[in-house]
Design an enzyme around this catalytic site. Structure first.
Site, PDB file in Angstrom:
ATOM      1  N   SER A  86       0.837  -1.194   0.000  1.00  0.00           N
ATOM      2  CA  SER A  86       0.000   0.000   0.000  1.00  0.00           C
ATOM      3  C   SER A  86       0.878   1.252   0.000  1.00  0.00           C
ATOM      4  CB  SER A  86      -0.960  -0.048   1.192  1.00  0.00           C
ATOM      5  OG  SER A  86      -1.995   0.888   1.050  1.00  0.00           O
ATOM      6  N   ASP A  93      -5.969  -3.354  -2.322  1.00  0.00           N
ATOM      7  CA  ASP A  93      -4.855  -3.013  -1.437  1.00  0.00           C
ATOM      8  C   ASP A  93      -4.205  -4.247  -0.796  1.00  0.00           C
ATOM      9  OD1 ASP A  93      -3.472  -1.956   1.003  1.00  0.00           O
ATOM     10  OD2 ASP A  93      -4.401  -0.079   0.331  1.00  0.00           O
TER      11      ASP A  93
END
Length: 280
Positions: A44, A189
């Site tokens: 991320s 993510d």
């Protein structure tokens, strides 16, 4: 390939990018530059930081790009309440489902149905964040999750996927940003698997973890690696950094204070990190 030193950088929004960059810049200012690690693992926000570190741009410039308002890149603002809703949905799924792959699949299902900005708009933000859009020759791994299957995808320079697309996928917070299309798959993510994905660094002798947000499995992963003889140092935000993050880690206003707080922490952690990095 050397399996000596690994740098693992976790997720934490735009505040996390600024803070992690500050930590690294503070370490370097204190004489401990860890950016030449044998491997970098980014999840991320950490994927953006890791990609920036391997771009050829020096840490001082990367740090200024986070804390100097005149140099900061434009960020999108998600739908009001989207991040809170995403966290609440995640908590519900984790309370109801024990299988980790099914948890991730449920998060992907939510992401695919969510109303967000377009993929093109989000990708443009990631593209602007990265000084270089080409994979480095170095060992860089970027973690994402298949939105349909819940499977883990680790992108690197051998994956046949562009760096911008890989980082966009890794940063696609479900319900906040659109699931990212890469080839014929959609991704969310990588923090949905783990906010640091430290377990992927198993096998490295010395590992520095920079974790902007709490990772529920970090302690267990660290203990497992230590049990195999690996040495680990973990840096997490202190009270000043948490205050700098504020209540919304996606707020662009958090970048300057979070970056400076990270810099102070990096300087303070230099002695411990130097000991880790230099151990035989």
């Amino acid at each position: 390939m050397k399996n000596e030193r690994a740098l693992v950088i976790g997720g934490g929004g735009v505040a996390g990018i600024a803070w992690a960059t500050g930590v690294l810049a503070g370490l370097a200012e204190a004489g401990v530059d860890v950016t030449a690690a044998d491997a970098l693992f980014g999840t991320s926000a950490g994927s953006a930081v890791a990609a920036q570190l391997t771009s050829g741009v020096g840490l001082p410039a990367l740090f200024q790009a986070q804390v100097n308002a005149a140099l900061q890149k434009e960020e999108l603002t998600p739908r009001d309440g989207a991040l809170v809703e995403a966290f609440e949905f995640g908590e519900k799924v984790y309370a109801e489902v024990t299988d980790p792959v099914e948890r991730r699949r449920r998060m992907g299902e939510m992401a695919l149905a969510a109303e967000t900005v377009t993929e093109a708009e989000r990708r443009a933000v990631i593209e602007a964040r990265l000084p270089s859009h080409r994979w480095p020759e170095r060992n860089l791994s970027v973690v994402a999750v298949d939105a349909v299957t819940g499977g883990t995808r680790v992108f690197d320079r051998t994956s046949g996927v562009g760096l911008v697309d890989a980082v966009t996928a890794s940063c696609a917070i479900p319900g906040v940003w659109p699931a990212a299309t890469v080839g014929d798959a959609r991704y969310i993510d990588g923090g949905i698997r783990s906010l640091t994905n430290l377990d992927l660094a198993t096998g490295y002798a010395r590992i520095l973890v920079i974790a902007p947000m709490p990772d529920p499995v970090l302690d267990a992963d660290a203990a497992s690696i230590a049990g195999r003889g690996g040495l680990i140092e973990v840096i997490t935000p202190d009270e000043a950094a948490l205050a700098a993050f504020g209540t919304d880690p996606l707020s662009p206003a958090s970048r300057t204070p979070a970056g400076h707080a990270g810099f102070a922490q990096g300087r303070a952690a230099a002695q411990a990190v130097a000991a880790l990095w230099s151990k035989a």
